[in-house]
Enzyme design. Structure first.
Site, mmCIF file in Angstrom:
data_model
loop_
_atom_site.group_PDB
_atom_site.id
_atom_site.type_symbol
_atom_site.label_atom_id
_atom_site.label_comp_id
_atom_site.label_asym_id
_atom_site.label_seq_id
_atom_site.Cartn_x
_atom_site.Cartn_y
_atom_site.Cartn_z
ATOM 1 N N GLY A 265 63.516 49.900 -36.958
ATOM 2 C CA GLY A 265 63.062 51.250 -37.084
ATOM 3 C C GLY A 265 61.768 51.491 -37.300
ATOM 4 N N THR A 267 57.914 51.076 -38.924
ATOM 5 C CA THR A 267 57.094 50.296 -39.941
ATOM 6 C C THR A 267 57.168 50.678 -41.390
ATOM 7 O OG1 THR A 267 55.844 49.355 -38.180
ATOM 8 C CG2 THR A 267 54.933 49.023 -40.225
ATOM 9 N N GLU A 293 62.825 44.418 -37.080
ATOM 10 C CA GLU A 293 62.309 44.812 -35.897
ATOM 11 C C GLU A 293 61.629 46.345 -36.046
ATOM 12 O OE1 GLU A 293 60.939 46.675 -32.683
ATOM 13 O OE2 GLU A 293 62.991 46.090 -32.039
ATOM 14 N N CYS A 327 60.373 50.529 -28.369
ATOM 15 C CA CYS A 327 59.463 49.699 -29.287
ATOM 16 C C CYS A 327 58.501 49.074 -28.549
ATOM 17 C CB CYS A 327 60.532 48.670 -30.016
ATOM 18 S SG CYS A 327 61.692 49.486 -30.933
ATOM 19 N N GLU A 425 51.278 54.795 -33.521
ATOM 20 C CA GLU A 425 52.577 54.904 -32.660
ATOM 21 C C GLU A 425 52.994 55.882 -32.563
ATOM 22 O OE1 GLU A 425 56.552 52.217 -32.544
ATOM 23 O OE2 GLU A 425 56.256 52.820 -34.409
#
Length: 545
Positions: A265, A267, A293, A327, A425
């Site tokens: 998911g 950060t 991750e 991702c 992101e």
């Protein structure tokens, strides 16, 4: 009683089906989509092997067709988290004591079910619920999940076969135990395979699981549970709950028996969880295993010796497949001035040819982003670029949410190496390009290294082998998965173990034996065959006269 040391079937990667026009697979998948759409689904939680309905129903709608109601799922609360923990702990002794080959058999059977009778259903559910086209659903919800299940069973035997040497008169053994307590699997919307692997990998190693699926992935999560139950997974081993993250976290991360977190998911979410776990260290029976991750700001570094058409193709695929909601998606590119005009022109041609719309039209390369929140977030950055003094939208930039959350593939060109969309992101179909002077390749690699907090995936495009070696070394900490002359997406189980460091996670490499090591705790056993009966060692003896 007879005993044997068993070998699991040697895994091979599941073959990706094409769903080409006129094929039987295409017709079967279209039929599965039609069947799922024809029903109004009522999806319960699964706790202790029982379907749990709360009456608090939440609508599920395809992101690309928001007027269509797929059905509802039943939202839970704190009592259901407690029920799931209790069910996991109750199931733990019998499950962890089950012979490993029987645990393996369940997940190997699940793989066969997904490969055969459930293939079209899991793909159709992913296409409808998560707006993936047929190919993206096939490589994810069918092939990658099948690969995870098969390869993990094989990796488990590798772990169990790791044993120490023994000296004369003793026998040393390593026992690979499951963790003490329960494991919490917190899974994302963007990959059905990840949503399946995060609870199944630790369960394979003898752990029991509380699984919280993303609210926008529940439609296919329900199919995963259906497959696992059909495969014979005992009650309480994996408990699927639909609760808010805050409610789940408050209970789970303060529970004495919390043993591990398997997470994919954002950060920021992971950082918040990590801090919460740290604040409760004194409450736990053991130090929890934390596997995460997280985010990525994945790059493509281009040298002037590269082929412009190859670069453009890699960017068109790497940035825009599944609407950039991977991702690993290429979201920033560093391109030399000499190549940029040709790369830009080819990308314009690519994007102009990309059809956008429903996943039910197999001609659509682009579908919808996952929900209204993502749509609003991504488009706010597109609008900012349109009004920026140091950036401009050179491809795309259009969007529409009247029927679904559609955003045209967008390319932003910037003169500012620290521009927002080179750092932040977005998790959408937006690529930002920084054009650099050809003779500033090494300096640009330094900029790349310093620009982002993330280190998940990246790639180098060059023909010059000296340049490739230089980039591999200079960018060694920038990406956990590094690609040479290829897009930075598409890691395959058993071939490219996946994970990153820095702000991208703990780099525990899903799709490899490394990840499974995190879900066991080793116990060393030493057995002495002839036990000493005198404390005295030979050196204590007196010298002869």
């Amino acid at each position: 009683m007879s005993n044997s040391i068993f070998k699991t079937p040697i895994p091979v990667n599941e073959v990706v089906r094409s769903y080409a026009p006129g094929s039987a697979d295409r017709k079967d998948l279209q039929a599965a989509i039609a069947e799922l759409k024809s029903q109004t689904h009522d999806i319960p939680m699964f706790i202790g092997g029982k379907e749990v309905r709360t009456g608090e129903k939440v609508e599920m709608r395809p992101p690309h067709e928001t007027k269509h109601l797929l059905g509802h799922y039943h939202k839970g609360g704190s009592e259901h988290i407690n029920m799931a923990i209790d069910a996991a702990l109750k199931a733990k002794p019998q499950w962890s004591a089950l012979s490993w080959e029987h645990r393996a058999s369940i997940f190997l059977k699940a793989a066969e079910l997904l490969s055969g009778p459930y293939r079209m259903k899991i793909n159709a559910a992913t296409m409808l619920g998560q707006s993936k086209n047929a190919y993206q659903a096939e490589i994810d919800s069918a092939c990658e999940l099948i690969d995870f299940l098969r390869f993990n069973a094989y990796y488990m035997t590798e772990i169990y076969n790791v044993q120490p040497e023994s000296s004369t008169g003793i026998w040393n053994r390593l026992e690979w135990r499951p963790l003490e307590g329960f494991v919490f699997a917190l899974t994302p919307f963007n990959f059905t395979a990840i949503a399946g692997n995060l609870p199944c990998a630790p369960a394979l190693m003898g752990n029991t699981i509380v699984w919280k699926a993303s609210e926008t992935q529940i439609f296919s999560a329900n199919v995963i549970m259906e497959v696992l139950r059909e495969a014979g997974l005992p009650d309480g081993v994996i408990n699927l709950v639909f609760v808010s993250g805050a409610v789940a976290g408050d209970i789970i991360f303060s529970h004495k028996e919390f043993a591990g977190l398997h997470f994919t998911g954002g950060t920021n979410t992971f950082n918040t969880i990590y801090r919460k776990i740290a604040s409760h260290l004194d409450d736990y029976r053991s130090y929890p295993r934390i596997v995460g991750e997280t985010g990525g700001k994945d790059f493509v570094m281009v040298h002037s010796s590269a082929n412009a058409i190859q670069v453009a193709t890699a960017l068109s695929r790497g940035a825009f497949e599944y609407q950039g909601q991977k991702c690993s998606a290429a979201s920033r590119a560093y391109i030399p001035q000499s190549l940029w005009p040709d790369v830009l022109e080819r990308m314009k041609q690519d994007v102009a040819s990309m059809k956008m719309g429903s996943t039910e039209d197999f001609g659509n390369f682009i579908n919808a982003v996952i929900d209204a929140k993502a749509f609003k977030f991504i488009t706010s950055y597109i609008e900012a670029a349109k009004n920026s003094s140091d950036a401009k939208v050179v491809i795309g930039g259009e969007y529409d949410d009247s029927d679904g959350y559609f955003i045209r593939p967008t390319v932003i060109e910037t003169t500012n190496p620290k521009y927002d969309t080179l750092c932040t992101e977005l998790f959408g179909p937006v690529l930002t390009v920084y054009v650099y002077p050809d003779d500033k390749f090494e300096e640009t690699m330094e900029l790349l290294d310093q620009t982002s907090e993330y280190a998940l995936t990246g790639s180098i495009f060059a023909k010059d082998r000296y340049v490739i070696e230089k980039a591999v070394k200079a960018l060694e900490n920038c990406a956990g998965n590094f690609y040479i002359n290829d897009k930075p997406t598409g890691a395959v189980v058993g071939q490219q173990p996946f994970g990153g460091a820095r702000g991208s996670g703990t780099n525990d490499k899903a799709g490899s034996v490394l990840n499974l090591y995190r879900w066991v705790s080793a116990r060393t056993i030493k057995e002495t065959f002839v036990t000493p009966v005198d404390y005295r060692y030979p050196f204590l003896g007196e010298e002869s006269k």
